[in-house]
Design an enzyme around this catalytic site. Sequence first.
Site, PDB file in Angstrom:
ATOM      1  N   TYR A  98       0.725  -0.881  -0.009  1.00  0.00           N
ATOM      2  CA  TYR A  98       0.130   0.026  -0.163  1.00  0.00           C
ATOM      3  C   TYR A  98       1.074   1.467  -0.035  1.00  0.00           C
ATOM      4  O   TYR A  98       0.472   2.658  -0.308  1.00  0.00           O
ATOM      5  CB  TYR A  98      -0.766   0.281   1.037  1.00  0.00           C
ATOM      6  CG  TYR A  98      -1.820  -0.834   0.667  1.00  0.00           C
ATOM      7  CD1 TYR A  98      -3.685  -0.749   0.609  1.00  0.00           C
ATOM      8  CD2 TYR A  98      -2.044  -2.158   1.759  1.00  0.00           C
ATOM      9  CE1 TYR A  98      -4.730  -1.189   0.302  1.00  0.00           C
ATOM     10  CE2 TYR A  98      -2.979  -3.299   1.362  1.00  0.00           C
ATOM     11  CZ  TYR A  98      -3.880  -2.260   1.254  1.00  0.00           C
ATOM     12  OH  TYR A  98      -5.661  -3.456   1.007  1.00  0.00           O
ATOM     13  N   GLU A 140      -7.893  -7.737   5.399  1.00  0.00           N
ATOM     14  CA  GLU A 140      -6.819  -8.355   5.178  1.00  0.00           C
ATOM     15  C   GLU A 140      -5.967  -9.220   6.334  1.00  0.00           C
ATOM     16  O   GLU A 140      -6.032 -10.197   6.124  1.00  0.00           O
ATOM     17  CB  GLU A 140      -6.069  -7.647   4.362  1.00  0.00           C
ATOM     18  CG  GLU A 140      -6.960  -7.425   2.965  1.00  0.00           C
ATOM     19  CD  GLU A 140      -6.570  -6.462   2.412  1.00  0.00           C
ATOM     20  OE1 GLU A 140      -4.563  -5.639   2.219  1.00  0.00           O
ATOM     21  OE2 GLU A 140      -6.679  -5.743   1.044  1.00  0.00           O
TER      22      GLU A 140
END
Length: 401
Positions: A98, A140
């Site tokens: 990310y 996640e």
Amino acid sequence: MLSAQSAPVIRATLPAVGAAVEDIAGLFYRKLFAAHPELLRDLFNRGNQANGEQRKALAGSIAAFAGLLVERPDVRPDALLGRIANKHASLGITSEQYKIVHRHLFAAIAEVLGDAFTPEAAAAWDEVYWLMANALIAAEARLYQEAGVAEGEVWRQMVIAERREETPDAVSLVLRRADGLPAGPFLPGQYVSVQVELPDGARQIRQYSLSAAPGRPWWRITVKRVAGDAGPQGEVSSWLHGHARVGDVLTVSAPFGDLVLPEGDGPLLLASAGIGATPMLSILDHLAATDSTRQVTVAHGDRSPGDHAHREEQLRLVRALPDARLRLWYEDGVAPDTAAPEVAAGRVDVGALDLPEGLTAFLCGPLPYLRAVRGDLLRLGVPAAAIHYEVFGPDLWLGQE
């Protein structure tokens, strides 16, 4: 929730960002892949990159999430975030990635918008990005924990134990773990990712529903060859269809996906088209194996009976349930000797079904099919929260929950 100082900035800049977001996304991917070519080779779907679908999905996610933050601050798009998180987990995405995305995305935004992307705007959009990213990272992390694996460590080696030709374009593959252990549990309706090394050395990944019930020592996936596969579109499915043989070893992820059978005894609609029947088969197989008495309506559309993968199995599973009924539609028409109840020519028409009150609907198939059936169900009064679907590919419904 977006901060008080950022909300008016996002509201003011959203039209400009929305208008330019596909240009931003295109530049972002060029920057990302220039710096990290391995991501295009071994992680991102080259077919979706080639046809622009991935850029549309990214564009939609940015605009939709920011729009929700300013227009509906009390609403969390949990269904959308859940689908994305499950897809990311099945690919082994990590929290560090990310940061890579953030760096190249914001470089692209600044380059496309120029002076309009002021420090104040940059700070507000940075907040939007990390609100969405941190929600996904947390989701996640929970998925990895539930799967009993470390972050991103989802892969295992599995051997093809059986290959069966289901139709001229679809094969089913029975998979067993290479170490001899049972394949492992999953929830009916979930999928796995399969990583394949292609002739050019790329290790491309695609998702396939587990097409039989859990509780067995093996898993089964069904792969449909994609026509017109001169380019990257369909390259993994076509490779598996043409080359995967008994004894071959595949790299397969742990199971993920949130299109799963809910607990309880409420009525169900399982609506599918084409290879979208595979998660429905897993659900049907599980219902039959557990002697379920739930009311189940199965609606499936295909090109023809000969193109209908697992057709006889689907008929058998419906007959095994005491309160299940099946409606089939074939676009190429119906032969007089079609040995199935309630078969019609054309495309799936849920308006022709006698749907019970309080049903939960599950949809899987090509995107136009999903859009049409979901729209029909909403018009028939089925609440949006009761309609669940699976998209194999970039989710272009962002913001429509």
